[in-house]
Design a protein around this motif. Structure first.
Motif, mmCIF file in Angstrom:
data_model
loop_
_atom_site.group_PDB
_atom_site.id
_atom_site.type_symbol
_atom_site.label_atom_id
_atom_site.label_comp_id
_atom_site.label_asym_id
_atom_site.label_seq_id
_atom_site.Cartn_x
_atom_site.Cartn_y
_atom_site.Cartn_z
ATOM 1 N N GLU A 289 0.823 -1.215 0.000
ATOM 2 C CA GLU A 289 0.000 0.000 0.000
ATOM 3 C C GLU A 289 0.855 1.263 0.000
ATOM 4 O O GLU A 289 0.539 2.247 -0.662
ATOM 5 N N ASP A 290 1.958 1.209 0.787
ATOM 6 C CA ASP A 290 2.870 2.355 0.797
ATOM 7 C C ASP A 290 3.375 2.650 -0.610
ATOM 8 O O ASP A 290 3.432 3.803 -1.033
ATOM 9 N N ASP A 293 0.693 4.115 -2.733
ATOM 10 C CA ASP A 293 0.485 5.518 -2.388
ATOM 11 C C ASP A 293 1.539 6.412 -3.019
ATOM 12 O O ASP A 293 1.295 7.586 -3.271
ATOM 13 N N SER B 165 0.151 0.631 6.870
ATOM 14 C CA SER B 165 0.912 1.439 5.923
ATOM 15 C C SER B 165 1.002 2.848 6.510
ATOM 16 O O SER B 165 0.253 3.226 7.402
ATOM 17 N N ARG B 167 0.192 5.809 5.507
ATOM 18 C CA ARG B 167 -0.984 6.697 5.478
ATOM 19 C C ARG B 167 -2.089 6.220 6.407
ATOM 20 O O ARG B 167 -2.772 7.019 7.031
ATOM 21 N N TYR B 193 -2.161 15.773 4.706
ATOM 22 C CA TYR B 193 -1.330 16.084 3.543
ATOM 23 C C TYR B 193 -0.995 17.557 3.449
ATOM 24 O O TYR B 193 -0.324 17.977 2.526
ATOM 25 N N THR B 203 -9.371 10.528 -2.132
ATOM 26 C CA THR B 203 -8.246 9.986 -1.365
ATOM 27 C C THR B 203 -8.639 9.595 0.058
ATOM 28 O O THR B 203 -8.367 8.476 0.515
ATOM 29 N N LEU B 207 -8.873 5.871 1.739
ATOM 30 C CA LEU B 207 -8.029 5.587 2.888
ATOM 31 C C LEU B 207 -8.855 5.106 4.082
ATOM 32 O O LEU B 207 -8.505 4.126 4.755
#
Lengths: 420, 242
Positions: A289-290, A293, B165, B167, B193, B203, B207
């Motif tokens: 996922e990183d 992204d 992750s 994010r 962000y 986004t 997420l």
């Protein structure tokens, strides 16, 4: 043959003396056993005494006979006088010791009549107590056992005194193998052992010191470079309008990466992070996922939804992240697969790049090794990513190999053992 | 624009670096005070009301870690540690002594500015207002999970870590710092962000969906991280520091 050390000489002497003594004792035992089997146990002078009595009776007058018989006492025997021989079968005219011995040996008892003079016979009846054969066997067997035991103990002691230093050494080395830092081997035992251990310890100290010095030099340089680099970076911020700004920043960042990875290599990989149970599938998924992204082309497939593994989370994350980064950097895209096999777990990361030269497949794991391809490109890698990844994976008992795929591209295959 | 300029104290033994940071921050609307060592720290703290302190680890005399400890005894001001060493031990030591962030040299002025902005935004978060400090090394418990900040993993009831992750971690941390509060997409975009939300940008929704898959028992029927119609998202659960 080289000279024996003092300790070895001692062992050798002890072993020789002990073994010779035991062999001698066994020989004695054998002789004793033979003797017992051949002759009944009668006091040594018995037959001689009998001969003496016969001799006296023959030479002395009748009146003295009772006195003579009373004076000489032969154990376990009865002596009587009679006109006719009481034991017709064994009537001897002359007392001959050889015959008496023979009789004793054959019958384990003695019943003889000896002629003294006309109308006078000496009847000797002797019944020596018979040794119980079972007792005899037990005694001999017991003694033999004790001797064998002694033989065993002595030889074991000798072997052990030679083997002990080796054992301690092996154990210490095995223990040190699992430790991050080599602990000094405890100096104990015989003179030889002490010498070996002292030598190993001093050698190991020397190696450590050398290594530490090297590490210190590298870290010091990297460390001291950081202050001027910080200034440079802060100053560059005033050049945003300069057409070269992007390039300057790129150069600075490249330098920074090199310094950071060098320092990380010497500190993080060797630091002790505690082991933790974690979901390996989730870890790879998070790295996937990183990468997504960051707008990289990656895919992740797994034959298990969840795989609980025990390890250093941050370190493994770093190892896989290095490999994935390499794939997307040099190979445009990364395909990650996780496969649980019966006794191990297999993770493959495939890319779509040009692969590596056959001779480079192993070499790329050496620190700071860079292939011609990566050297000519300004990719910013330091040549430590794979080294770090390999060290971390090996620390977990695993193994990593690189191969060129037949369809093109490079494949990194990581095998991790499943711990029970 | 800020009605009142935020005041930042910079202590670093390298004069050039101190001045460069100071200049840059002033250019971006902050008020700065700087020193080359921690000798006058008590006086500085008494006479000023700093919003943030930037502290170098290696200082002549009293070192940065000790200084950090001293400040923490009396003040709650966010502290950033600067260090040329990047070892984990240093990082952990700094954070344990009460620093809020640890920046390793070399850093760019932009990076520092972004971190300062994020920290100052965070300082106005709800947990802070209630007097609870979020310790960077602490685990945060919520629902049946714990968030381990060291490994950026969720830890379940059975002590199994589930790495997140970057994010997802940032998003979850933002919600944990504002428990029970409804955060709009705009706010989240800004917090995560540092940019404005384009109404067409999905986004944040994507997420949130990903995070739900990991923390919700039934991701389709969210009970922890719920959607508030017309508002945004809300983390509906008790949050505790472990």
């Amino acid at each position: 043959m080289s000279k024996l050390t003092t300790a070895a000489r001692k062992t050798y002497t002890g072993l020789m003396v002990g073994n010779v003594l035991i062999i001698f004792a066994i020989m004695l035992l054998g002789q004793y056993f033979y003797y017992i089997n051949v002759k009944p146990i009668v006091p040594p002078n018995t037959v001689h005494t009998m001969a003496k009595i016969v001799h006296f009776l023959k030479t002395k007058p009748d009146s003295n006979w009772p006195k003579i018989l009373r004076r000489y006492n032969v154990p376990w025997s009865k002596m009587t006088l009679s006109e006719n021989p009481a034991y017709q079968d064994n009537a001897l005219l002359n007392f001959q010791p050889v015959i008496v011995y023979d009789l004793l040996k054959q019958h384990k008892k003695l019943e003889v009549s000896v002629f003294i003079k006309e109308g006078a016979w000496l009847n000797i009846s002797m019944l020596p107590p018979l040794t119980d054969p079972r007792v005899l066997w037990l005694t001999v067997g017991g003694l033999l056992l004790i001797l064998l035991l002694a033989l065993f103990v002595i030889n074991y002691w000798a072997i052990k005194s030679i083997n002990q230093p080796l054992q301690t050494l092996i154990q210490s080395l095995k223990y040190s193998e699992d430790q991050a830092n080599w602990l000094a081997i405890p100096v104990t035992g015989s003179a030889d052992q002490r010498l070996i251990f002292e030598k190993i310890n001093s050698l190991q100290e020397k190696v450590n010191k050398l290594l530490l010095n090297r590490t210190r030099v590298v870290t010091a340089i990297s460390h001291d470079l950081r202050t001027p680099l910080t200034r440079l970076k802060l100053r560059a911020e005033y050049l945003t309008d300069n057409p070269n700004f992007e390039k300057i920043m790129q150069d600075i960042n490249e330098m920074e990466t090199m310094i950071r990875e060098t320092l990380d290599y010497f500190t993080d990989v060797h630091s002790e992070e505690k082991m933790q149970r974690f979901d390996l599938a989730a870890m790879l998924n998070s790295l996937y996922e990183d990468a997504v992204d960051l707008k990289f082309e990656v895919s992740f497939k797994s034959n298990v939804d969840k795989f609980i593994y025990v390890g250093h989370v941050n370190q493994l994350k770093r190892a896989f992240s290095n490999l994935i980064n390499n794939a997307v950097y040099y190979g445009q895209h990364a395909a990650i697969y996780l496969q649980q096999l019966p006794h191990q777990i297999e993770i493959t990361i495939e890319d779509g790049g040009p692969g590596l030269k056959q001779s480079d497949l192993e070499k790329v794991f050496t620190p700071f090794y860079r292939t011609e391809n990566s050297r000519s490109r300004s990719t910013g890698g330091t040549g430590l990513g794979l080294t770090i990844a390999k060290e971390i994976i090996q620390k977990h008992g695993g193994n990593i190999t690189l191969t060129n795929r037949s369809q093109g591209g490079l494949q990194a295959k990581i095998i991790l053992p499943i711990m029970p | 624009m800020n009605v009142k300029k935020k005041h930042i104290l910079i202590i670093d033994d390298d004069r050039e670096i101190t001045l460069l940071i100071s200049d840059y921050l002033m250019k971006h609307g902050y008020r700065t005070t700087w020193a080359l060592n921690g000798a006058n720290i008590q006086q500085l703290l008494r006479e000023n009301n700093f919003d943030l302190i930037i502290l170098d680890v290696m200082l002549p005399g009293t070192d940065g870690l000790t200084l950090c400890q001293t400040i923490r005894k009396t003040q709650d001001t966010p502290i950033f540690m600067l260090s040329a060493a990047n070892s984990t031990e240093d990082r952990v030591a700094g954070l344990e002594l009460g620093a809020d962030d640890y920046i390793s040299k070399p850093f760019s002025a932009r990076e520092l500015l972004a971190r300062i902005k994020a920290q100052l935004r965070r300082t106005s978060g709800e947990l802070q207002q209630e007097g609870k400090r979020l310790h960077p090394l602490q685990q945060i418990a919520f629902a049946h999970w714990r968030l381990d900040r060291n490994t950026r993993s969720l830890i379940d009831k059975d002590d199994v870590a589930l790495p997140l992750s970057q994010r997802e971690y940032d998003l979850l941390l933002t919600f944990l710092e504002h428990p029970g509060r409804i955060l709009s997409r705009d706010q989240l975009m800004d917090l995560l962000y540092d940019k404005n939300c384009d109404p067409m940008d999905r986004t944040i929704d994507v997420l949130v969906g990903r995070l739900r898959k990991k923390i919700e028992v039934d991701p389709r029927n969210a009970t922890l991280l719920i959607t508030v119609r017309g508002g945004g998202y809300q983390l509906k659960t008790q949050v505790n520091l472990v």
